[in-house]
Design a protein around this motif. Structure first.
Motif, PDB file in Angstrom:
ATOM      1  N   CYS C 131     -30.051 -46.872   1.178  1.00 24.64           N
ATOM      2  CA  CYS C 131     -29.554 -46.632   2.533  1.00 24.64           C
ATOM      3  C   CYS C 131     -30.685 -46.183   3.449  1.00 24.64           C
ATOM      4  O   CYS C 131     -30.432 -45.506   4.447  1.00 24.64           O
ATOM      5  CB  CYS C 131     -28.410 -45.640   2.530  1.00 24.64           C
ATOM      6  SG  CYS C 131     -28.642 -44.220   1.507  1.00 24.64           S
ATOM      7  N   THR C 176     -23.319 -46.861   6.939  1.00 20.98           N
ATOM      8  CA  THR C 176     -22.629 -45.766   6.252  1.00 20.98           C
ATOM      9  C   THR C 176     -21.536 -46.256   5.337  1.00 20.98           C
ATOM     10  O   THR C 176     -20.964 -45.495   4.604  1.00 20.98           O
ATOM     11  CB  THR C 176     -22.029 -44.789   7.271  1.00 20.98           C
ATOM     12  OG1 THR C 176     -21.250 -45.537   8.197  1.00 20.98           O
ATOM     13  CG2 THR C 176     -23.101 -44.038   7.978  1.00 20.98           C
ATOM     14  N   TYR C 178     -20.790 -47.768   2.228  1.00 24.15           N
ATOM     15  CA  TYR C 178     -21.200 -48.249   0.923  1.00 24.15           C
ATOM     16  C   TYR C 178     -19.979 -48.330   0.038  1.00 24.15           C
ATOM     17  O   TYR C 178     -20.032 -48.104  -1.154  1.00 24.15           O
ATOM     18  CB  TYR C 178     -22.218 -47.298   0.303  1.00 24.15           C
ATOM     19  CG  TYR C 178     -23.401 -47.127   1.181  1.00 24.15           C
ATOM     20  CD1 TYR C 178     -24.316 -48.157   1.306  1.00 24.15           C
ATOM     21  CD2 TYR C 178     -23.568 -45.985   1.921  1.00 24.15           C
ATOM     22  CE1 TYR C 178     -25.389 -48.023   2.142  1.00 24.15           C
ATOM     23  CE2 TYR C 178     -24.641 -45.856   2.759  1.00 24.15           C
ATOM     24  CZ  TYR C 178     -25.545 -46.874   2.864  1.00 24.15           C
ATOM     25  OH  TYR C 178     -26.604 -46.737   3.689  1.00 24.15           O
TER      26      TYR C 178
END
Lengths: 195, 424, 197, 533
Positions: C131, C176, C178
């Motif tokens: 990320c 954001t 996932y």
């Protein structure tokens, strides 16, 4: 846990109505017919749904107790079959076939018409409690597609235009024979088959 | 005043002064500054600036380094052989320094206040076997390395020590043979006489025996453990080599010893081949009849300056070589010594023996012109030697560098087949 | 496993006689060495007098001290997946994970320490991060008086993000989602269109 | 022993096992989710499909049948010929894998299962490199289904292992599949959470990260853990376990297959019973009473001191006044070393079986899994050592009584229990012993009477073997370094006896087996096939 998992540990605030002693007796009456108590599951659920209109959490627990099963086993069956309702349904349940023949013949338009007219979606009930709507896998009447079933009564070749009339008709779910004849009677006598 | 003059006329006293000069100048000043100089030069070679933080142009760097070495924690690991471990760097250091005892810095000097014909030697000790002394002292240098390596009780150090031993033993052979050539030219083992002979005739030995010169020079590199012969401290495979376990002043002693060694060995080569303190070749700077070049302070200073200048030039040469030539692999190192240098050195020796036998002898009193036939003969001989070397090298099929065909097979059969195709 | 066809054999160079004699090559090498030694002008260009002068860096790929990126809400973007510490060849990243205090995520780093003295600044952590939470900044003059001081904790790494975000913006827009929301909340940030490609 | 041919290679297999189990044992890597040797077969995951030779309907010649068969549901039969290495099987596997990944979230970075997840492994080995799914994924909610377990139903592949485990092994059946088709998910009945004594096993059973242990949640990524084979220290059943640890900390305990004891399962008691190992209240300093107050004692000085004390106590009467309490928490080797030491100095010393905690009756589950009531791992081991050593012995109650009567001059009392094990009265009685040496994990009521108090190491910090209630001797290895200041019991006894070198369980066992042959016969369960899960 702030990312919140659904809490399944505690019982819901409203477990709904339970089964009365009379209903329980009715279920017990099925026991001698089957080898195991577990086999009484489907009739018991039908009896329960008939008695309280749907199968509440409380009712599932009662049945589990009667059949000496974990309550989850009852829930397993209840959620597997679409005709068992786990929440209150309306007086009339409209079922539209979503299988191929009906869909080709316009069942999707019919479904859309019902949904806009009543303002409800699949497995929902109108606020006034009159109508519920659900889609059905196959109503076994492809030659009359598109089909619509109101409670236990089948309507064939239904077009969205006929819908208003159908909804207004108080007898739209009226069966040509007594309802109890649809199911195996508890004591072995052969029931008369409908249609 | 008279006392000083008397003292200066005394050889013993002069030796003490030379010792002080030798130790002070070489160990105390020139070695640290050689280190600075090396760092500066390597900086320039690598397009950098080099040390420039301590003092103007970094000249105080050796002082800072020295202070650092003194202040650093002196670690003696628990597993070492303590007495030997402590002794080793100083053996190294001492051996590197005592070589200076026989270096004839400026030959003999006559001061005006001395008796007629009397001189003092600018040399700590005038040994009549000076060359032998130099050779033996140089070969002692390996002791410091080997003892330090062994006492460290560390496998990397030990490997370093083993390598150093093998290397020194191997390179002493061509070194000794090369020196023998020079001894044969003058028929003397006295360094002083070798220098005087060259100064008088103007025929520096390098003009007689360039091949021997190159061999001795190469061997001198190997003796000092400088690149391309620094296998004893090869960082890639041996961490720090023989001084892996050393720190602080003990390490500094090794370090200084290396640089002192460089200076000693250059002095030796200069004496043997480059005319010692003689400022220029081809000219006669001294003869027994005209001793003006031995008289007075000025002459002494010029001679000393010449010698020292040559040493400085040599140091530069050492440094430039270090940043030019990569390190040898060990088998290459050995092959170079035994298959390259030893035969050549024997050749040079045979040449000189032939010259002596045929009467091509240097006679210093004749000057350069008088010795020209000898020089030409020697050069011709050297040319023959080089030609022979080229002939043999050109005919050798074995690769000098690159993959060795006797190494175990790697990769797959296919690839090996390809490889052997390439080699054959 | 190295396949046969991947092996390329390089023939050792054939040496000429002058190569074999060493000395001519040594002299040729010395020419190069000496040329550099005497080229004064060049020297001034290549050496930078750090710390008085500082070199211009390519900000995008310089690997200096780490930072922990923040998402647009100012929260740490890291989800404590340990990929960086797993990828780290120097074992300098120490993470302790915990349940996040935010509804759209479940895991976050309670502790995130990087030992900047152990780090070899290889950038593997940046590569490994799913990320883009950990990034190396162009900030390289890194000093401290103790080893402890050089162990950067989460707060310090987040502060470095605040300090360096103007010089080096976050490489990729924050993602954001996932799959962390478990479908309870449909309104989650989606990867931007460019990124999806 | 039927022989079957797999991929052209003949293998011999056990009778009555499915083809899948046989080929797994023979080393094939066949993907499977729903099949588990300890559970009933449902053949629902469709990953273990194989090709099989059957007689052709017309020609009656044996030929490859056109359809695929689930190998988990096909029992082996002599002469059978099957193959997994075929295009059909490979393509079926990859397509089934693609189906599994249609709705599976890609949250491996935050999933605790990542690293030991069979969805990951199979996707890598048998699946497609990329997903063709462009629609939004269907997401089922996360569910809090019990005090120890979380259910991430979006990660679930509905293999129903957990459901079958609940029905068949645990017998409680809390977990069920609800709904059907692509809406199917695992759930519990609202208000009836997953709370049985074997619930932890569903986390191990789950081939993906759907069922997760709350205890292990977010603690470690599994690839950082190292597994050490060990034996359950909490009960006398002797379940074999893996201790998963990192940086000298235990993070979880998993069952280790054992065909004779616990098969694939362990109880939650075993699974979570290791917590005391990391307790901050553990003793970590040997102490010696000096003028009434306890003063630190160096480990190095302890053996000499103990020898002297023992010699003094045993000098007059061959050690009749000496007792040694061998706790059932000690391993066989340690008990043997300690009793050997005591008997070497005091030949008439009394050997006492330590206190054996018992709680409730034994519990047996439908498929035969047992939770034993005896909460100490090595009661039988200690008893058989005492029996083999001969000489005076006593039960713990007898020892307490005779100690109260002032019979003993010196007693070496080993503890090592995770819980409080002595009443104040018992402690007072034992306290009458003049020289009392205690060796325990935690502070106890004996401390105020102790002359020397030694800190013990937990089972994870020791090695040796336990003899379970059925007499099976099972070795366990050391997983952790002992706490700072603590010496592993075995090592200390090793030094007491004066044996050279470091204490090793296996070495000591050899020496012990020479004296007591029964201990030569240790049991090590057969390893599970490499590719089974």
């Amino acid at each position: 846990m702030s990312w919140q998992a659904i809490d399944r540990k505690s019982a819901p605030a409203d477990e709904g109505p339970g089964l009365s002693d009379a209903v329980k007796e009715k279920i017990r009456a099925f026991f001698p017919r089957y080898e195991t108590k577990r086999a009484v599951m489907l009739p018991a659920l039908h009896v329960a749904q008939e008695a309280i209109g749907y199968i509440s959490v409380r009712a599932m627990k009662d049945i589990a107790e009667l059949l000496e099963l974990p309550p989850s086993a009852v829930m397993d069956v209840v959620t597997f079959y679409t005709h068992y309702w786990t929440h209150p349904r309306g007086e009339k349940v409209l079922m539209v076939c979503r299988s191929l023949s009906c869909q080709l013949m316009g069942a999707d338009k019919l479904q859309h018409a019902i949904e806009t007219k009543l303002g409800i979606k699949d497995h929902e009930t109108t606020p006034d409690g009159k109508f519920s709507f659900m889609t059905e896998e196959c109503l076994a009447a492809c030659d009359h597609a598109p089909c619509l079933m109101v409670n236990e009564r089948m309507h064939k070749r239904v077009t969205p235009e006929q819908l208003d009339k159908l909804l207004a008709d108080a007898d739209s779910d009226k069966l040509p024979m007594p309802r109890s004849d649809l199911y195996d009677a508890p004591h072995g006598e052969k029931p008369a088959r409908g249609h | 005043m008279e006392l000083i003059q008397n003292l200066l006329a005394n050889q013993l006293f002069f030796s003490v002064i030379m010792m002080a000069v030798g130790l002070g100048v070489i160990a105390g000043v020139s070695a640290p500054f050689a280190i600075l100089f090396e760092r500066k030069l390597s900086g320039w070679i690598q397009d950098r600036i080099g040390p420039n933080r301590v003092g103007p142009w970094g000249v105080l760097q050796p002082v800072a380094d020295g202070v650092k070495f003194l202040m650093k924690e002196d670690i003696t690991p628990a597993h070492v052989d303590k007495p030997v471990f402590i002794m080793a760097p100083f053996i190294s250091m001492i051996v590197a320094l005592i070589g200076f005892a026989v270096i004839p810095w400026a030959g003999e000097i006559h001061f005006p206040w001395m008796d007629e014909g009397a001189t003092v030697r600018t040399q700590v000790a005038n040994l009549n076997v000076g060359v032998l002394y130099m050779l033996s002292v140089a070969s002692l240098g390996v002791y410091g390395v080997v003892l330090g390596a062994w006492a460290s009780n560390n496998k990397y150090a030990f490997y370093g020590g083993i390598r150093a031993t093998a290397q020194m033993i191997s390179y002493e052979v061509p070194l000794g043979l090369g020196v023998l050539v020079v001894i044969l030219i003058g028929g003397t083992l006295e360094l002083d006489k070798i220098v005087y002979a060259q100064a008088q005739s103007g025929v520096w030995n390098i003009f007689l025996h360039p091949v021997a010169f190159v061999l001795v020079l190469t061997a001198a590199f190997a003796e000092t453990n400088r690149t391309p012969f620094d296998l004893a401290e090869a960082e890639q495979e041996l961490v720090g080599g023989y001084h892996t376990e050393y720190s602080a002043m003990k390490f500094a002693a090794f370090f200084l010893a290396e640089y002192s060694h460089m200076a000693t060995n250059s002095a030796l080569v200069i004496v043997l081949f480059l005319g010692g303190w003689a400022p220029l070749p081809f000219l006669s700077f001294w003869s027994p009849e005209h001793t003006w070049w031995n008289v007075g302070w000025l002459a002494a200073l010029i001679k000393f300056g010449c010698f020292f200048g040559k040493i400085a030039a040599f140091l530069v040469f050492y440094i430039v070589i270090r940043w030019t030539v990569p390190r040898f692999r060990f088998d290459q190192l050995m092959r170079l010594a035994w298959k390259g240098m030893v035969p050549l050195a024997i050749g040079a020796l045979v040449l000189q023996v032939l010259m002596t036998a045929l009467g091509f002898i240097i006679r210093p009193e004749r000057g350069f012109a008088g010795n020209l036939p000898t020089v030409l003969f020697a050069l011709a001989g050297n040319a023959v030697l080089i030609g022979l070397a080229m002939f043999v090298t050109a005919r050798s099929t074995r690769e000098v560098t690159g993959r060795q065909d006797n190494l175990p097979a790697v990769g797959n059969r296919n690839a090996n087949a390809k490889l052997s195709g390439i080699i054959q | 496993m190295i396949r046969d066809e991947d092996i390329m054999m390089v023939a050792p160079p054939t040496l000429t006689t002058s190569d074999k004699l060493y000395l001519p090559q040594v002299i040729a090498g010395m020419r190069t060495t000496l040329r550099h030694m005497f080229s004064v002008a060049k020297r001034a260009e290549t050496t930078v007098q750090y710390p008085e002068q500082k070199r211009k860096l390519r900000v995008e790929n310089y690997r200096g001290v780490h930072r922990l990126n923040k998402d647009p809400d100012g929260r740490v973007a890291c989800v404590a997946c340990f990929m960086c510490s797993t990828a780290c060849p120097a074992h300098c990243i120490h993470i302790e994970a915990g349940e996040s205090p935010w509804p759209d995520r479940e895991k976050y780093p309670v502790k995130f320490d990087i030992d900047e003295l152990r780090c070899i600044y290889c950038g593997m952590c940046e590569e490994a991060c799913p990320c883009d939470a950990i990034e190396l900044t162009p900030h390289y003059d890194l000093v401290g008086k103790s080893r402890q001081e050089m162990v950067f904790d989460k707060e310090k790494l987040l502060r470095i993000f605040d300090e360096t975000k103007d010089v080096k913006p976050r490489k990729n827009p924050p993602v954001t989602d996932y799959g962390l929301t478990g479908g309870q909340d449909k309104a989650v940030a989606r990867p931007t269109a460019e990124r999806k490609v | 022993m039927p022989k079957i041919t797999v991929d052209g290679k003949q293998i011999e297999c056990r009778d009555g096992v499915p083809v899948l189990q046989a080929v797994l044992e023979a080393g094939w890597d066949v993907p499977h989710y729903c099949y588990h040797p300890g559970l009933s077969v449902v053949a629902s995951c469709r990953l273990c499909l194989m090709e099989m030779k059957m007689p052709h309907p017309q020609t009656k010649e044996m030929d490859w049948a056109p359809k695929l068969f689930p190998s988990c549901q096909t029992p082996v039969k002599d002469g059978m010929e099957v193959r997994f290495a075929s295009e059909g099987v490979a393509s079926s596997q990859s397509h089934v894998m693609e189906y599994y990944l249609v709705n599976h979230p890609l949250d491996c970075p935050v999933c605790d299962k990542a690293g030991e997840c069979y969805l990951q492994d199979y996707s890598e080995k048998f699946g497609h490199a990329s997903s063709r799914m462009v629609e939004d994924k269907h997401k089922n909610p996360k569910k809090d289904i019990g005090s120890k377990t979380l259910l991430y139903s979006d990660r679930c592949v509905v293999c129903s292992r957990c459901v079958r485990f609940g029905d068949e092994v645990a017998g409680a059946g809390e977990l069920r599949v609800i709904n059907r088709g692509h809406r199917a998910e695992i759930d519990v009945f609202p208000g009836v959470p997953l709370e049985n004594e074997l619930q932890g096993n569903v986390v191990d059973l789950c081939p993906v990260g759907a069922l997760l242990s709350k205890d292990f949640l977010f603690q470690q990524r599994v690839w950082n853990l190292r597994s050490t084979p060990s034996v359950d220290p909490t009960t006398s059943a002797g379940a074999t376990i893996w201790i998963d640890h990192n940086d000298d900390r235990i993070f979880r305990v998993r069952p280790r297959f054992n065909e004779k004891v616990n098969e694939w399962w362990i109880s939650d008691e075993t699974r979570f019973g290791w917590k005391y190992v990391a307790d901050s209240k553990r003793l970590n300093q040997p102490l010696q009473r000096d003028n009434g107050a306890m003063k630190p004692l160096r480990w190095e000085a302890a053996p000499e001191l103990l020898r002297r004390l023992l010699d003094e106590a045993a000098s007059a009467d061959q050690g009749v006044g000496v007792a040694c309490v061998l706790s059932p928490m000690l391993s066989c080797e340690e008990a043997w070393l300690l009793s050997t030491f005591v008997r070497s100095r005091a030949p008439q010393a009394t050997l006492v079986t330590g206190y054996v905690p018992v709680s409730g009756p034994d519990k047996t589950f439908p498929k035969g899994f047992k939770i034993s009531a005896e909460k100490a791992p090595n009661r039988r081991g200690v008893e058989s050592i005492i029996k083999a050593m001969g000489g005076p012995n006593a039960t713990f109650e007898q020892f307490v009584k005779s100690a109260g009567d002032g019979k003993f001059k010196l007693a070496y009392v080993t503890g090592g229990y995770p819980q409080v094990w002595l009443t104040a009265d018992q402690a007072r009685a034992i306290g009458k012993v003049q020289t009392l040496i205690t060796h325990d994990l935690f502070e106890s009521a004996l401390d105020e009477y102790a002359t020397i108090r030694l800190p013990g190491a937990s089972w994870a910090e020791r090695e040796g073997s336990f003899m379970n209630a059925d007499g099976l001797i099972q070795p366990f290895e050391r997983a952790l370094k002992p706490l700072d200041g603590v010496k592993s019991d075995g090592q200390f006894f090793h030094e007491l006896v004066g044996r050279p070198g470091l204490y090793r369980g296996a070495k000591t066992r050899e020496a012990m087996a020479e004296k007591i042959p029964a201990f030569g016969d240790i049991f090590v369960p057969r390893p599970e096939p490499e590719h089974a899960h």
